[in-house]
Design a protein around this motif. Structure first.
Motif, PDB file in Angstrom:
ATOM      1  N   THR A 180      -2.496  -4.565   9.767  1.00  0.00           N
ATOM      2  CA  THR A 180      -1.536  -5.628   9.381  1.00  0.00           C
ATOM      3  C   THR A 180      -2.364  -6.889   9.522  1.00  0.00           C
ATOM      4  OG1 THR A 180      -1.115  -5.730  11.876  1.00  0.00           O
ATOM      5  CG2 THR A 180       0.363  -4.694  10.661  1.00  0.00           C
ATOM      6  N   GLY A 181      -3.761  -6.899   9.861  1.00  0.00           N
ATOM      7  CA  GLY A 181      -4.500  -7.997   9.514  1.00  0.00           C
ATOM      8  C   GLY A 181      -4.699  -8.356   8.085  1.00  0.00           C
ATOM      9  N   LEU A 182      -4.454  -7.573   7.336  1.00  0.00           N
ATOM     10  CA  LEU A 182      -4.293  -7.929   5.767  1.00  0.00           C
ATOM     11  C   LEU A 182      -3.316  -8.547   5.176  1.00  0.00           C
ATOM     12  CD1 LEU A 182      -5.370  -4.282   4.179  1.00  0.00           C
ATOM     13  CD2 LEU A 182      -6.724  -6.209   4.170  1.00  0.00           C
ATOM     14  N   LEU A 183      -2.300  -8.654   6.040  1.00  0.00           N
ATOM     15  CA  LEU A 183      -1.136  -9.493   5.263  1.00  0.00           C
ATOM     16  C   LEU A 183      -1.403 -10.767   4.958  1.00  0.00           C
ATOM     17  CD1 LEU A 183       1.627  -7.799   7.647  1.00  0.00           C
ATOM     18  CD2 LEU A 183       1.298  -7.450   5.158  1.00  0.00           C
ATOM     19  N   GLN A 184      -1.935 -11.738   5.904  1.00  0.00           N
ATOM     20  CA  GLN A 184      -2.167 -13.139   5.651  1.00  0.00           C
ATOM     21  C   GLN A 184      -2.907 -13.333   4.649  1.00  0.00           C
ATOM     22  OE1 GLN A 184      -1.744 -15.611   9.097  1.00  0.00           O
ATOM     23  NE2 GLN A 184      -1.714 -13.887  10.221  1.00  0.00           N
ATOM     24  N   PRO A 185      -4.225 -12.543   4.541  1.00  0.00           N
ATOM     25  CA  PRO A 185      -5.079 -12.763   3.524  1.00  0.00           C
ATOM     26  C   PRO A 185      -4.426 -12.320   2.030  1.00  0.00           C
ATOM     27  CG  PRO A 185      -6.449 -11.618   5.032  1.00  0.00           C
ATOM     28  CD  PRO A 185      -4.804 -11.663   5.549  1.00  0.00           C
ATOM     29  N   LEU A 186      -3.729 -11.372   1.946  1.00  0.00           N
ATOM     30  CA  LEU A 186      -2.932 -10.882   0.873  1.00  0.00           C
ATOM     31  C   LEU A 186      -2.004 -12.246   0.431  1.00  0.00           C
ATOM     32  CD1 LEU A 186      -1.859  -7.270   1.335  1.00  0.00           C
ATOM     33  CD2 LEU A 186      -3.276  -8.272  -0.377  1.00  0.00           C
ATOM     34  N   PRO A 192     -10.467   8.260  -5.332  1.00  0.00           N
ATOM     35  CA  PRO A 192     -10.583   6.609  -5.244  1.00  0.00           C
ATOM     36  C   PRO A 192     -10.145   6.149  -6.558  1.00  0.00           C
ATOM     37  CG  PRO A 192     -12.653   7.348  -4.497  1.00  0.00           C
ATOM     38  CD  PRO A 192     -11.864   8.535  -5.202  1.00  0.00           C
ATOM     39  N   LEU A 193      -9.296   4.963  -6.415  1.00  0.00           N
ATOM     40  CA  LEU A 193      -9.001   4.145  -7.782  1.00  0.00           C
ATOM     41  C   LEU A 193      -9.540   2.994  -8.224  1.00  0.00           C
ATOM     42  CD1 LEU A 193      -5.209   4.166  -6.585  1.00  0.00           C
ATOM     43  CD2 LEU A 193      -5.880   5.140  -8.811  1.00  0.00           C
ATOM     44  N   ASN A 194     -10.423   2.590  -7.306  1.00  0.00           N
ATOM     45  CA  ASN A 194     -11.359   1.523  -7.648  1.00  0.00           C
ATOM     46  C   ASN A 194     -12.699   1.683  -6.914  1.00  0.00           C
ATOM     47  OD1 ASN A 194      -9.829   0.954  -5.453  1.00  0.00           O
ATOM     48  ND2 ASN A 194     -10.729  -1.052  -5.333  1.00  0.00           N
ATOM     49  N   PRO A 195     -14.013   1.327  -7.534  1.00  0.00           N
ATOM     50  CA  PRO A 195     -15.431   1.346  -6.972  1.00  0.00           C
ATOM     51  C   PRO A 195     -15.352   1.115  -5.494  1.00  0.00           C
ATOM     52  CG  PRO A 195     -15.273   0.323  -9.158  1.00  0.00           C
ATOM     53  CD  PRO A 195     -14.064   0.434  -8.932  1.00  0.00           C
ATOM     54  N   GLU A 196     -14.514  -0.070  -5.043  1.00  0.00           N
ATOM     55  CA  GLU A 196     -14.651  -0.731  -3.831  1.00  0.00           C
ATOM     56  C   GLU A 196     -14.161   0.495  -2.854  1.00  0.00           C
ATOM     57  OE1 GLU A 196     -14.677  -4.025  -6.752  1.00  0.00           O
ATOM     58  OE2 GLU A 196     -13.330  -2.236  -6.480  1.00  0.00           O
ATOM     59  N   ALA A 197     -13.210   1.313  -3.285  1.00  0.00           N
ATOM     60  CA  ALA A 197     -12.808   2.335  -2.381  1.00  0.00           C
ATOM     61  C   ALA A 197     -13.505   3.593  -2.148  1.00  0.00           C
ATOM     62  CB  ALA A 197     -11.264   2.777  -3.054  1.00  0.00           C
ATOM     63  N   GLU A 198     -14.658   3.818  -2.843  1.00  0.00           N
ATOM     64  CA  GLU A 198     -15.542   4.805  -2.837  1.00  0.00           C
ATOM     65  C   GLU A 198     -16.326   5.016  -1.332  1.00  0.00           C
ATOM     66  OE1 GLU A 198     -18.061   4.710  -6.186  1.00  0.00           O
ATOM     67  OE2 GLU A 198     -16.267   5.231  -7.556  1.00  0.00           O
ATOM     68  N   ASP A 199     -16.830   3.982  -0.965  1.00  0.00           N
ATOM     69  CA  ASP A 199     -17.712   4.118   0.415  1.00  0.00           C
ATOM     70  C   ASP A 199     -16.631   4.567   1.433  1.00  0.00           C
ATOM     71  OD1 ASP A 199     -19.769   3.045  -0.753  1.00  0.00           O
ATOM     72  OD2 ASP A 199     -19.810   1.029   0.050  1.00  0.00           O
ATOM     73  N   TRP A 200     -15.548   3.960   1.844  1.00  0.00           N
ATOM     74  CA  TRP A 200     -14.571   4.637   2.860  1.00  0.00           C
ATOM     75  C   TRP A 200     -14.226   5.842   2.470  1.00  0.00           C
ATOM     76  CZ3 TRP A 200     -13.629   3.163   7.550  1.00  0.00           C
ATOM     77  CH2 TRP A 200     -12.395   3.648   8.024  1.00  0.00           C
ATOM     78  N   GLN A 241     -22.217   0.592   9.442  1.00  0.00           N
ATOM     79  CA  GLN A 241     -22.220  -0.655  10.046  1.00  0.00           C
ATOM     80  C   GLN A 241     -21.327  -1.674   9.871  1.00  0.00           C
ATOM     81  OE1 GLN A 241     -24.002  -0.511  13.201  1.00  0.00           O
ATOM     82  NE2 GLN A 241     -24.395   1.417  12.355  1.00  0.00           N
ATOM     83  N   ARG A 242     -20.399  -1.389   9.116  1.00  0.00           N
ATOM     84  CA  ARG A 242     -19.289  -2.554   8.750  1.00  0.00           C
ATOM     85  C   ARG A 242     -18.164  -2.326   9.570  1.00  0.00           C
ATOM     86  NH1 ARG A 242     -18.603  -2.303   2.355  1.00  0.00           N
ATOM     87  NH2 ARG A 242     -17.462  -4.035   2.954  1.00  0.00           N
ATOM     88  N   THR A 243     -17.254  -3.035   9.801  1.00  0.00           N
ATOM     89  CA  THR A 243     -16.237  -3.074  10.403  1.00  0.00           C
ATOM     90  C   THR A 243     -14.890  -2.504   9.424  1.00  0.00           C
ATOM     91  OG1 THR A 243     -15.186  -5.457   9.636  1.00  0.00           O
ATOM     92  CG2 THR A 243     -16.588  -4.950  12.102  1.00  0.00           C
ATOM     93  N   TYR A 244     -13.916  -1.856  10.072  1.00  0.00           N
ATOM     94  CA  TYR A 244     -13.010  -1.358   9.170  1.00  0.00           C
ATOM     95  C   TYR A 244     -12.152  -2.509   8.444  1.00  0.00           C
ATOM     96  CZ  TYR A 244      -8.220   0.141   8.336  1.00  0.00           C
ATOM     97  OH  TYR A 244      -6.697   0.457   7.848  1.00  0.00           O
ATOM     98  N   GLN A 245     -12.040  -3.804   9.065  1.00  0.00           N
ATOM     99  CA  GLN A 245     -11.563  -4.814   8.450  1.00  0.00           C
ATOM    100  C   GLN A 245     -12.351  -5.374   7.222  1.00  0.00           C
ATOM    101  OE1 GLN A 245     -11.921  -4.139  11.736  1.00  0.00           O
ATOM    102  NE2 GLN A 245     -10.259  -4.855  12.760  1.00  0.00           N
ATOM    103  N   ILE A 248     -11.813  -3.399  -0.259  1.00  0.00           N
ATOM    104  CA  ILE A 248     -10.957  -2.611  -1.118  1.00  0.00           C
ATOM    105  C   ILE A 248      -9.790  -3.173  -1.874  1.00  0.00           C
ATOM    106  CG2 ILE A 248      -9.238  -0.557  -1.149  1.00  0.00           C
ATOM    107  CD1 ILE A 248     -11.026   0.615   1.121  1.00  0.00           C
ATOM    108  N   CYS A 249      -9.391  -4.287  -1.157  1.00  0.00           N
ATOM    109  CA  CYS A 249      -8.243  -4.904  -1.816  1.00  0.00           C
ATOM    110  C   CYS A 249      -8.653  -6.248  -2.410  1.00  0.00           C
ATOM    111  CB  CYS A 249      -7.447  -5.470  -0.480  1.00  0.00           C
ATOM    112  SG  CYS A 249      -6.461  -4.134   0.148  1.00  0.00           S
ATOM    113  N   GLY A 250      -9.906  -6.423  -2.829  1.00  0.00           N
ATOM    114  CA  GLY A 250     -10.436  -7.377  -3.492  1.00  0.00           C
ATOM    115  C   GLY A 250     -10.146  -8.880  -2.883  1.00  0.00           C
ATOM    116  N   LEU A 251     -10.317  -8.723  -1.393  1.00  0.00           N
ATOM    117  CA  LEU A 251     -10.019 -10.062  -0.945  1.00  0.00           C
ATOM    118  C   LEU A 251     -11.088 -10.511  -0.123  1.00  0.00           C
ATOM    119  CD1 LEU A 251      -6.807  -8.995   1.309  1.00  0.00           C
ATOM    120  CD2 LEU A 251      -6.855 -10.204  -0.863  1.00  0.00           C
ATOM    121  N   GLU A 252     -11.200 -12.008  -0.179  1.00  0.00           N
ATOM    122  CA  GLU A 252     -12.573 -12.585   0.603  1.00  0.00           C
ATOM    123  C   GLU A 252     -12.228 -13.158   1.862  1.00  0.00           C
ATOM    124  OE1 GLU A 252     -13.535 -15.853  -2.290  1.00  0.00           O
ATOM    125  OE2 GLU A 252     -14.038 -14.319  -3.869  1.00  0.00           O
ATOM    126  N   GLY A 253     -13.194 -13.675   2.505  1.00  0.00           N
ATOM    127  CA  GLY A 253     -13.051 -13.858   3.935  1.00  0.00           C
ATOM    128  C   GLY A 253     -13.081 -12.941   5.033  1.00  0.00           C
TER     129      GLY A 253
END
Length: 368
Positions: free
Chosen positions: A52-58, A141-149, A163-167, A173-178
């Motif tokens: 749910t932490g994705l909601l505000q960035p979206l 995966p549908l996009n390259p950013e989803a391949e690592d996960w 060593q990266r966080t889930y967040q 994956i969602c193309g969001l910054e920050g």
């Protein structure tokens, strides 16, 4: 009529009309929907909560978007009072009907599980990201950013090396910054009153630190939970160091006997019960100032409620968890089998048995 308004229902009066008798032509509450976003995130409940932490960035990237979230029944209560979601739909026939009769500007599926991916295939969306189901019978995966996960879900060595966080991974994956914001869990006045009444009835001393011990970890990975001996010793030490403090025990149905025994370990220990529903559980978590827990749903709710955290790790990934600067992560040193995600273990002492009371106490002191 304003059918593009976020309040428009179509089959019944909207909230502004019921509350103020407004009608569409002159309604000052008119809020047009600029785009429709679908999120498919079915389970587990803790994973749904942290996502749910994705909601505000979206909404920052897509202002005016209406976000529809499809999830399983046991996760639905998480979204009560959530101001960032337009609609929450239970996975099943209702979700299938909705997807077959709706179109979206963006569809996001963050799980490679078969049920999530099959659902993604029937979603009509201008753009899709995350994971889908190949007609030949597998997730992809549908996009390259989803391949690592995706690879982390397939290979243990890749998962362990991450060593990266889930967040951080989900934002990419969602193309969001920050940075992803904290999870969202909003208590209403009635729920806060429930917690206050419990605190009054059980004589929780809110003028001293209130410690929360979440003693379980669900049934999937037994070794995510700390030992009984560890919690018993911690209770003794906390009562020595903070004699005016209250110690609240949290858990679910699997912790009934465990928490009943721990409640007898000290004079200031209060069992909050193991039969609370999800909303009541969250309200009771709001009572503690600091929580000691494993990698659990309680951890995610505690982070949403901005509690200080001491989180104990063994079989799951320490690196994936973002505590948002609100806590300390503890894992045993010198074990190359951590982050194994195994349901059982033949290593003795186990990873969680190697976490000492002194380590936990030191972390608690640093957080107070």
């Amino acid at each position: 009529m304003n059918p593009d308004c976020i309040f428009f229902n179509g089959d019944r009066p909207c909230k502004p009309h019921k509350k103020f008798s407004y009608t569409c032509p002159t309604c000052p509450e008119y809020t047009p929907i600029t785009s429709h976003i679908l999120i498919i995130k079915l389970d587990a409940v803790g994973d749904v909560e942290r996502t749910t932490g994705l909601l505000q960035p979206l909404l920052q990237k897509y202002p005016g978007a209406a976000i529809t979230w499809v999830t399983k029944k046991n996760a639905l209560p998480l979204f009560k009072n959530n101001p960032h979601v337009y609609k929450v739909i239970e996975y099943g026939p209702e979700a299938q009907l909705n997807l077959l009769t709706s179109t979206y500007d963006l569809a996001i599926n963050l799980d490679a599980a078969e049920d999530s991916c099959r659902l993604m295939t029937i979603a009509a969306a201008e753009k899709k990201i995350g994971y889908t189901w190949n007609p030949k019978g597998y997730a992809e995966p549908l996009n390259p950013e989803a391949e690592d996960w995706f690879e982390m879900g397939l290979w243990d060595d890749v998962k362990k090396a991450n060593q990266r966080t889930y967040q951080d991974i989900m934002m990419e994956i969602c193309g969001l910054e920050g940075r992803m914001t904290r999870p969202v869990f909003v208590l209403d006045d009635k729920e806060r009153a429930f917690a206050d009444e419990f605190a009054f009835r059980k004589q929780v001393n809110r003028n001293a630190p209130v410690f929360g011990l979440n003693t379980g970890a669900g049934g999937r990975w037994v070794h995510k939970k700390w030992t009984m001996e560890g919690y018993q010793s911690l209770i003794e030490r906390l009562e020595e160091l903070y004699p005016e403090s209250s110690i609240l025990l949290y858990g679910g149905p699997e912790e009934v006997e465990r928490n009943a025994e721990l409640a007898r370990a000290g004079k200031n220990v209060i069992d909050t019960g193991c039969d609370n529903d999800l909303r009541q559980f969250g309200a009771l978590v709001s009572l503690c100032d600091l929580m000691v827990t494993g990698d659990t749903l309680a951890m995610h709710i505690g982070l949403a409620l901005e509690k200080r955290m001491v989180v104990l790790f063994g079989p799951t990934s320490l690196a994936e968890i973002d505590l948002y600067g609100s806590g300390i992560k503890i894992a045993p040193e010198g074990m190359d089998c951590l982050c194994c995600y195994r349901p059982d273990c033949d290593v003795r002492p186990t990873c969680m048995e190697r976490i000492s009371v002194e380590e936990v106490l030191t972390a608690i002191r640093e957080q107070l």
